[in-house]
Enzyme design. Structure first.
Site, PDB file in Angstrom:
ATOM      1  N   SER A  46       0.865  -1.187   0.000  1.00 40.04           N
ATOM      2  CA  SER A  46       0.000   0.000   0.000  1.00 40.04           C
ATOM      3  C   SER A  46       0.895   1.229   0.000  1.00 40.04           C
ATOM      4  CB  SER A  46      -0.881   0.016   1.249  1.00 40.04           C
ATOM      5  OG  SER A  46      -1.322   1.349   1.494  1.00 40.04           O
ATOM      6  N   HIS A  87      -1.191  -1.217  -4.222  1.00 42.69           N
ATOM      7  CA  HIS A  87      -2.488  -0.974  -3.591  1.00 42.69           C
ATOM      8  C   HIS A  87      -2.606   0.520  -3.291  1.00 42.69           C
ATOM      9  CE1 HIS A  87      -5.864  -2.239  -0.885  1.00 42.69           C
ATOM     10  NE2 HIS A  87      -5.426  -1.263  -0.090  1.00 42.69           N
ATOM     11  N   ASP A 146      -4.813   3.466  -1.646  1.00 42.35           N
ATOM     12  CA  ASP A 146      -5.872   3.721  -0.677  1.00 42.35           C
ATOM     13  C   ASP A 146      -6.496   5.089  -0.918  1.00 42.35           C
ATOM     14  OD1 ASP A 146      -5.993   1.395   1.043  1.00 42.35           O
ATOM     15  OD2 ASP A 146      -3.934   1.897   1.593  1.00 42.35           O
ATOM     16  N   MET A 161      -9.288   7.759  -0.014  1.00 41.83           N
ATOM     17  CA  MET A 161     -10.149   8.136   1.127  1.00 41.83           C
ATOM     18  C   MET A 161     -10.769   9.501   0.879  1.00 41.83           C
ATOM     19  SD  MET A 161      -7.814   6.885   4.331  1.00 41.83           S
ATOM     20  CE  MET A 161      -6.844   5.365   4.235  1.00 41.83           C
ATOM     21  N   HIS A 199      -8.434   0.883  -3.734  1.00 38.77           N
ATOM     22  CA  HIS A 199      -9.314   0.555  -2.613  1.00 38.77           C
ATOM     23  C   HIS A 199     -10.060   1.825  -2.232  1.00 38.77           C
ATOM     24  CE1 HIS A 199      -9.417  -0.553   1.978  1.00 38.77           C
ATOM     25  NE2 HIS A 199     -10.629  -0.545   1.439  1.00 38.77           N
ATOM     26  N   MET A 234     -12.272   3.921  -0.143  1.00 37.06           N
ATOM     27  CA  MET A 234     -12.895   4.119   1.163  1.00 37.06           C
ATOM     28  C   MET A 234     -13.643   5.447   1.090  1.00 37.06           C
ATOM     29  SD  MET A 234      -9.633   2.710   3.272  1.00 37.06           S
ATOM     30  CE  MET A 234      -8.626   2.985   1.828  1.00 37.06           C
ATOM     31  N   MET A 255     -10.985  -6.186   5.899  1.00 38.30           N
ATOM     32  CA  MET A 255     -10.160  -5.195   6.607  1.00 38.30           C
ATOM     33  C   MET A 255      -9.776  -5.742   7.970  1.00 38.30           C
ATOM     34  SD  MET A 255      -9.601  -2.672   4.638  1.00 38.30           S
ATOM     35  CE  MET A 255      -8.694  -1.735   5.885  1.00 38.30           C
ATOM     36  N   ASP A 313      -6.034  -6.459   4.774  1.00 34.06           N
ATOM     37  CA  ASP A 313      -5.434  -5.121   4.690  1.00 34.06           C
ATOM     38  C   ASP A 313      -5.507  -4.457   6.058  1.00 34.06           C
ATOM     39  OD1 ASP A 313      -4.706  -2.542   3.982  1.00 34.06           O
ATOM     40  OD2 ASP A 313      -6.456  -2.167   2.720  1.00 34.06           O
TER      41      ASP A 313
END
Ligand code: DX5
Ligand code: ZN
Length: 232
Positions: A20, A45, A47, A49, A79, A81, A152, A187
């Site tokens: 990540s 990966h 992330d 957000m 990913h 979120m 998660m 993760d």
């Protein structure tokens, strides 16, 4: 060389190691990513957000597009979120993402399949994520659909948190409901010290941010091997 766009469905080896980039040095992102891929990591990966679904802001399609340009053969796993993942499917597809993972918590149950089809229609693989407090029953009706389920193992928002060991039960329960061609990703809080337990629970895609990028470059190859449990 283009990325292997069906890496999750047809992995050349397992487990897959997914650094990540949230804990990478953002000012040296290209070098950081190239480095871990050269040392045996399988994909990157990202992330994403939104400051609403989780209390943090990170990265968006622009960074994904820059990585795609800098690393044409890298598999990019995003990913999301965010509260409204549908809004970002096309932007991330255009930015060169290869897998788009959204959270079951932000979707009404009847909307999950349609969003997955929309993602697949762009050529991306599909991931479906579940947070630690969310019961397995919430995701069970959808288990035949995604290319990858993401369990998660921390409450999302920040890297560097402690692994929640109780999530291994959820991983085992979900693995029992998946086909062999579906991947199971964990993760949060994963390091070489708990990776064997994570793999033994049925996880075959291990994400790691701080345990990898928080260490000096010369230690990272051994960390990737420790996560994978093999001599790559
Ligand atoms: C958590 C993110 C993770 C995180 C992992 O909100 O989804 O991908 O960056 O970080 P570590 O490995 O440091 O727990
Ligand atoms: Zn993540």
């Amino acid at each position: 060389m283009p990325p292997q766009v069906d890496l999750l469905r047809h992995p050349p080896r397992l487990p897959l190691i997914a650094p990540s980039i949230l804990s990478a040095d953002f000012a040296r992102m290209g070098d950081e990513c190239r480095g871990v891929l050269d040392m045996g990591a399988d994909l990157l990966h990202l992330d994403v957000m939104d400051g609403h679904f989780v209390p943090n802001l990170t990265m968006g399609p622009a960074l994904c597009a820059s990585l795609r340009a800098a690393l044409p053969d890298a598999y990019l796993d995003v990913h999301l979120m965010v509260n409204d993942p549908a809004k970002f499917v096309v932007p991330f597809a255009r930015a060169g993402a290869n897998c788009f993972t959204f959270h079951v918590e932000v979707m009404p149950s009847e909307g999950v399949g349609a969003l997955a089809e929309q993602i697949r229609g762009t050529g991306m693989e599909v991931g479906l994520a579940i947070n630690p407090p969310t019961p397995v029953d919430r995701i069970r009706p959808h288990l035949s659909m995604p290319d990858m389920v993401l369990v998660m193992s921390v409450n999302p928002g920040f890297s560097g948190q402690s692994f929640i060991a109780e999530t291994l039960d959820k991983t085992r329960a979900i693995r029992a409901g998946l086909r062999p061609d579906q991947r199971l990703q964990m993760d949060g809080g994963i390091s070489p010290s708990n990776a064997a337990a994570v793999r033994a629970a049925g996880c075959d895609v291990l994400v790691s941010a701080s345990a990898l990028f928080g260490q000096p470059v010369e230690k990272r190859r051994d960390i990737i091997r420790g996560l994978a449990g093999d001599g790559r």
